[in-house]
Every structure is written in C-alpha cells, then in structure tokens.
Design a protein around this motif. Structure first.
Motif, PDB file in Angstrom:
ATOM      1  N   ALA A 168       0.849  -1.194   0.000  1.00  0.00           N
ATOM      2  CA  ALA A 168       0.000   0.000   0.000  1.00  0.00           C
ATOM      3  C   ALA A 168       0.882   1.241   0.000  1.00  0.00           C
ATOM      4  O   ALA A 168       1.973   1.234   0.579  1.00  0.00           O
ATOM      5  N   ASP A 169       0.412   2.275  -0.642  1.00  0.00           N
ATOM      6  CA  ASP A 169       1.090   3.565  -0.582  1.00  0.00           C
ATOM      7  C   ASP A 169       0.883   4.092   0.833  1.00  0.00           C
ATOM      8  O   ASP A 169      -0.251   4.344   1.241  1.00  0.00           O
ATOM      9  N   PRO A 170       1.956   4.298   1.624  1.00  0.00           N
ATOM     10  CA  PRO A 170       1.785   4.690   3.029  1.00  0.00           C
ATOM     11  C   PRO A 170       1.132   6.055   3.219  1.00  0.00           C
ATOM     12  O   PRO A 170       0.556   6.320   4.266  1.00  0.00           O
ATOM     13  N   ASP A 171       1.178   6.908   2.212  1.00  0.00           N
ATOM     14  CA  ASP A 171       0.571   8.235   2.323  1.00  0.00           C
ATOM     15  C   ASP A 171      -0.868   8.273   1.813  1.00  0.00           C
ATOM     16  O   ASP A 171      -1.463   9.345   1.743  1.00  0.00           O
ATOM     17  N   SER A 172      -1.414   7.129   1.460  1.00  0.00           N
ATOM     18  CA  SER A 172      -2.742   7.108   0.835  1.00  0.00           C
ATOM     19  C   SER A 172      -3.891   6.874   1.802  1.00  0.00           C
ATOM     20  O   SER A 172      -5.052   6.890   1.386  1.00  0.00           O
ATOM     21  N   LEU A 173      -3.614   6.643   3.069  1.00  0.00           N
ATOM     22  CA  LEU A 173      -4.681   6.302   4.033  1.00  0.00           C
ATOM     23  C   LEU A 173      -5.721   7.432   4.138  1.00  0.00           C
ATOM     24  O   LEU A 173      -5.373   8.576   4.371  1.00  0.00           O
TER      25      LEU A 173
END
Length: 181
Positions: A168-173
C-alpha cells in the motif's frame, strides 16, 4: 434441584465421537451437551465430500498469524487480514497486517500494517476491493481501535502502490468511517 441429562465426551477415535449419557445437574449438564453437539457437528463437517464439479485448493501452507478474512483482488492475488492486536497490555493493542499471496506464495512483506485493538471480536476484521480497483487501486479495511477508553470501529481506504502493487502507498490512508461503537 432438577436433574438434567447431558452428554459428555468420553473419547475421540478417528473423528468418530463416542458420547455416553450421564446425569449432571444444572448448567454443567447443559454445557456438556453443547460441547458434545459441537464436536459431533465439527466431525460431520470434516467428513463432508465436495459436490461434483468442485475442487479443494490450498493457497497457503502456514506463515499467517490469526487470519480472519480474505478477498481476491481482480488480478487473482489473495489478500489475507491477520487479526493482530496481540500486544503486551491488557487492552491487547498491537500490530495487524494485510498479507498477500501471489502465485501461490505468501509474500514476506505485508501489504499494510496498522495498530489495532483486539478484544473479543475486535482487531483487523475485513477487507474489500473497490469495484474499479483495476483503475484506482483502492482497498478498504475495517478495524477496531480505542479512544478515551471506548472501543470504536473504523473503515479506512488505502491505495495500492503504482510502483509495487503488493504494498500500500503509506501516504494514501483515508478515513472513510470513524467512531462506530
């Protein structure tokens, strides 16, 4: 006191349970009856044959820690939620992970990890893919947390990385739903 008749599990031999009737009083008899019924039910499931046209497939041989839910992505990867939250404190706060099985192999790195609360039916509980996952790469997770000593549930959205779709893109939450008791 009124006596009840309960079934007590005496021995187990090759998935065939042999119950024996004995007299017990009150809740003990009821509990024994429920245990025996559960064991015989599980035994009957274990011996069930698959209907014609169905096959049994094993996707993962070990390596998962308390898997509780899963979903297949449109491209065929299996995403598995590990319940998590087996931490040292009394609230059982700890790490949970979404793991990926790709081409029959459990990948070493998790798709995403997060801190969850694991008490009874809590933890990382569910996963779903956006209907347009192939275009937007959205993955939805439901999990439990605590705020001000209150148990709360959340739904979050993550985006699979464009460079590595197994992470997962860690900044996408993005928080979709928060604070559900």
């Amino acid at each position: 006191m009124r006596a009840t008749i309960g079934l007590i599990l005496i021995q187990c031999r090759s998935r065939a349970f042999q119950p024996r009737l004995i007299r017990k009083r009150g809740k003990i008899g009821l509990m024994a009856m429920l245990i025996c019924w559960t064991c015989s039910f599980c035994s009957s499931i274990a011996g069930t044959q698959l209907p014609e046209g169905f096959t049994e497939s094993v996707y993962v041989h070990g390596g998962l820690n308390a898997p509780v839910s899963m979903d297949f992505s449109p491209d065929g990867r299996l995403f598995v939620c590990e319940k998590g939250g087996f931490g040292p404190d009394s609230r059982s706060r700890g790490e949970a992970a979404v793991r990926v099985v790709k081409n029959g192999v459990l990948l070493g790195d998790a798709f995403f990890t997060l801190t969850v609360l694991n008490v009874w039916e809590a933890g990382l509980m569910g996963i779903a893919f956006d209907p347009n996952f192939s275009e937007n790469r959205y993955v939805y997770l439901s999990h439990s947390t605590a705020k001000d000593d209150q148990f709360l549930n959340r739904v979050i959205r993550l985006t699979a990385s464009a460079q590595n779709p197994d992470k997962a893109d860690p900044d996408s939450l993005v928080m979709i739903v928060d604070g559900v008791p």
